[in-house]
Write an enzyme that holds these catalytic residues in place. Structure first.
Site, PDB file in Angstrom:
ATOM      1  CG  HIS A  15     -33.678  28.719  -7.347  1.00 45.72           C
ATOM      2  ND1 HIS A  15     -33.486  29.841  -8.113  1.00 45.72           N
ATOM      3  CD2 HIS A  15     -32.898  27.763  -7.897  1.00 45.72           C
ATOM      4  CE1 HIS A  15     -32.636  29.582  -9.081  1.00 45.72           C
ATOM      5  NE2 HIS A  15     -32.265  28.305  -8.977  1.00 45.72           N
ATOM      6  CD  GLU A  64     -36.330  33.134  -4.972  1.00 45.02           C
ATOM      7  OE1 GLU A  64     -35.875  34.185  -5.452  1.00 45.02           O
ATOM      8  OE2 GLU A  64     -35.674  32.062  -4.938  1.00 45.02           O
ATOM      9  CB  CYS A  90     -33.672  33.497 -11.284  1.00 38.04           C
ATOM     10  SG  CYS A  90     -34.614  31.996 -10.889  1.00 38.04           S
ATOM     11  CB  CYS A 146     -37.762  32.292  -8.418  1.00 39.16           C
ATOM     12  SG  CYS A 146     -36.727  30.890  -7.921  1.00 39.16           S
TER      13      CYS A 146
END
Length: 163
Positions: A52, A54, A82, A85
């Site tokens: 992801h 992040e 999410c 993260c």
């Protein structure tokens, strides 16, 4: 650099994801006026659930800082993080996250739940929401519209071939 300039850089990162056919999510981490971590969504490209925006930015920022703690940093991300993260942000001790647009289907910085504000954790995260919201939201809306159109065209092509 102002908050807007940092979010614009996060949007640039999101566009890199889109160019790879990834969901366009981008992130930068700022420390004392300098970007020390950049990331964008690369799950399909890397074939890795953990890739992801992040997490990619946190990994780079931690390397620059020489520490897992990012205590004086601010994260700028185009889409609300999410649960994975958000948990990593709390673990990295990032004090502030600036969010472009919210994610009512999977967001964990206020939409579905707020991992950033659990008093039982030893760290809470300040958030600023809606920075360049329309631009961040449009990136995602356009991406998914184009994806649906591509999928529809492929389905029709397969139907014609099988006739």
């Amino acid at each position: 650099m102002s908050d807007v300039k940092y979010m614009r850089e996060a949007i640039r990162q999101a566009k890199k994801a889109k160019a790879l056919g990834e969901v366009p999510i981008g992130c930068v981490i700022e420390y004392r006026g300098k970007i020390i971590g950049r990331g964008y969504n690369r799950r399909k490209t890397d074939k890795n659930t953990l890739s992801h925006a992040e997490l990619n930015a946190i990994r780079k920022a931690s390397k620059v800082m020489g520490d897992w703690r990012l205590e004086e940093c601010t994260m700028y991300v185009t889409l609300e993080p999410c649960q994975m993260c958000s948990g990593a942000i709390v673990q990295a001790r990032i004090p502030k996250v600036v969010i472009g647009c919210m994610n009512p289907k999977a967001g964990c910085a206020g939409s579905i739940l707020n991992i950033f504000d659990v008093p039982e954790f030893n760290h809470q995260v300040e958030t600023e929401k809606g920075m360049l919201e329309e631009e961040c939201s449009a990136l995602l809306t356009d991406f998914f519209k184009e994806l649906r159109e591509r999928n529809r065209a492929e389905k029709m092509k397969k139907a014609l071939i099988s006739d």
